[in-house]
Design a protein around this motif. Structure first.
Motif, PDB file in Angstrom:
ATOM      1  N   PHE A 100       0.783  -1.302   0.067  1.00  0.00           N
ATOM      2  CA  PHE A 100      -0.132  -0.068  -0.074  1.00  0.00           C
ATOM      3  C   PHE A 100       0.926   1.249  -0.196  1.00  0.00           C
ATOM      4  O   PHE A 100       0.436   2.306  -0.484  1.00  0.00           O
ATOM      5  N   TYR A 101       1.908   1.204   0.574  1.00  0.00           N
ATOM      6  CA  TYR A 101       2.945   2.326   0.756  1.00  0.00           C
ATOM      7  C   TYR A 101       4.092   2.191   0.256  1.00  0.00           C
ATOM      8  O   TYR A 101       5.249   1.691   0.516  1.00  0.00           O
ATOM      9  N   ASP A 102       4.602   3.059  -0.869  1.00  0.00           N
ATOM     10  CA  ASP A 102       5.686   2.979  -1.562  1.00  0.00           C
ATOM     11  C   ASP A 102       7.005   3.247  -0.570  1.00  0.00           C
ATOM     12  O   ASP A 102       8.076   3.175  -1.006  1.00  0.00           O
ATOM     13  N   ASN A 103       6.618   4.196   0.488  1.00  0.00           N
ATOM     14  CA  ASN A 103       7.811   4.500   1.237  1.00  0.00           C
ATOM     15  C   ASN A 103       7.757   3.695   2.473  1.00  0.00           C
ATOM     16  O   ASN A 103       8.574   3.958   3.548  1.00  0.00           O
ATOM     17  N   PHE A 104       7.230   2.385   2.553  1.00  0.00           N
ATOM     18  CA  PHE A 104       7.275   1.478   3.593  1.00  0.00           C
ATOM     19  C   PHE A 104       8.669   0.766   3.538  1.00  0.00           C
ATOM     20  O   PHE A 104       9.064   0.155   2.570  1.00  0.00           O
ATOM     21  N   ASP A 105       9.493   0.699   4.662  1.00  0.00           N
ATOM     22  CA  ASP A 105      10.555   0.031   4.956  1.00  0.00           C
ATOM     23  C   ASP A 105      10.375  -1.444   5.392  1.00  0.00           C
ATOM     24  O   ASP A 105      10.402  -1.400   6.857  1.00  0.00           O
ATOM     25  N   ILE A 138       4.885   0.261  15.089  1.00  0.00           N
ATOM     26  CA  ILE A 138       6.290  -0.182  14.293  1.00  0.00           C
ATOM     27  C   ILE A 138       5.662   0.228  12.647  1.00  0.00           C
ATOM     28  O   ILE A 138       6.605   0.713  11.870  1.00  0.00           O
ATOM     29  N   LEU A 139       4.654  -0.494  12.274  1.00  0.00           N
ATOM     30  CA  LEU A 139       4.024  -0.236  10.968  1.00  0.00           C
ATOM     31  C   LEU A 139       4.240   1.189  10.491  1.00  0.00           C
ATOM     32  O   LEU A 139       4.801   1.560   9.334  1.00  0.00           O
ATOM     33  N   VAL A 140       3.749   1.960  11.191  1.00  0.00           N
ATOM     34  CA  VAL A 140       3.890   3.523  10.987  1.00  0.00           C
ATOM     35  C   VAL A 140       5.023   4.088  10.955  1.00  0.00           C
ATOM     36  O   VAL A 140       5.273   4.935   9.819  1.00  0.00           O
ATOM     37  N   MET A 141       5.777   3.848  11.872  1.00  0.00           N
ATOM     38  CA  MET A 141       6.971   4.388  12.054  1.00  0.00           C
ATOM     39  C   MET A 141       8.067   3.870  11.038  1.00  0.00           C
ATOM     40  O   MET A 141       9.248   4.644  10.824  1.00  0.00           O
ATOM     41  N   SER A 142       7.624   2.853  10.328  1.00  0.00           N
ATOM     42  CA  SER A 142       8.600   2.346   9.328  1.00  0.00           C
ATOM     43  C   SER A 142       8.341   2.834   7.955  1.00  0.00           C
ATOM     44  O   SER A 142       9.227   2.400   6.750  1.00  0.00           O
TER      45      SER A 142
END
Length: 231
Positions: A100-105, A138-142
């Motif tokens: 969903f998020y291309d900026n997710f690490d 953790i999901l949000v801060m990643s």
């Protein structure tokens, strides 16, 4: 250019005015406390910044532009209530964020979860409330965002979990980004704050550097708030 700017922002629900002429800027590279009692307009303001509500009047600008698809990539939002599908496993939740998020690490999220000794094949429904809160944080801060908005991230969890949440926030937001934390649990969070915003009855009543306010009033942020906003 400011990261976020609110100009004469108002929000009504039917005949009830929730926010009144909010003028506010959120700078870059700061941890900011949006502080107020329950029901004072914190969540409404956050939803307006996230483009989840439409202003009655006034406007919100994100990097100088109105909220939309682009701003959703800029902002990582942790809502007050858990929104993850509890039938998912931890691994499925990670994969969902990656898609969903291309900026997710993804690797960062996995490393943080290792610290919790959390099995990735465990269903979210089988996890404690505190562990669910940690997973969602953790999901949000990643995400590699410019602004992290966390709505009541400490509500309903034990003191040890609160410490974990604060340490995770401090250690994991992107360099140069800002974090806005909405809370009424001021004493628990004030140690990490650079700036504070006091909101009361839908109005911004004070904005200040946290250190300058403490030095001026010779008191903690929590004490100052209690003094000025007694029930």
């Amino acid at each position: 250019m400011e990261l976020v700017e609110c100009r004469n922002l108002c929000k009504n629900f039917e005949n009830n005015q929730i926010l009144k002429n909010i003028n506010l800027t959120i700078p870059r590279g700061k941890i900011i406390g949006l502080l107020g009692k329950n029901g004072t307009g914190k969540t409404t303001l956050i939803k307006l910044i996230n483009d989840l509500l439409t202003p009655t009047s006034g406007e919100v600008l994100i990097n100088g532009k109105k909220p939309g698809i682009v701003s959703k990539k800029v902002i990582a939002y942790l809502p007050e209530r858990t929104y993850l599908d509890k039938n998912m496993t931890v691994k499925q939740a990670i994969n969902y964020f990656e898609e969903f998020y291309d900026n997710f690490d993804k690797q960062k999220a996995i490393e943080l979860l290792k610290d919790l000794n959390l099995e990735t094949d465990k269903k979210i429904a089988k996890m404690s409330k505190g562990m669910q809160e940690k997973l969602q944080l953790i999901l949000v801060m990643s995400r590699q965002a410019q602004l992290y908005i966390l709505d009541e991230p400490l509500g309903g969890v034990d003191p040890a979990t609160r410490d974990y949440i604060l340490d995770t926030i401090l250690s994991n937001f992107s360099e140069g980004a800002s974090v806005m934390i909405s809370t009424h649990l001021i004493a628990d969070i004030e140690r990490i704050l650079d700036e504070v915003i006091f909101i009361d009855q839908g109005e911004i009543v004070l904005t200040s550097s946290a250190d300058e306010l403490r030095n001026k009033e010779k008191a903690s942020i929590d004490e100052i708030f209690r003094r000025n906003f007694k029930c």
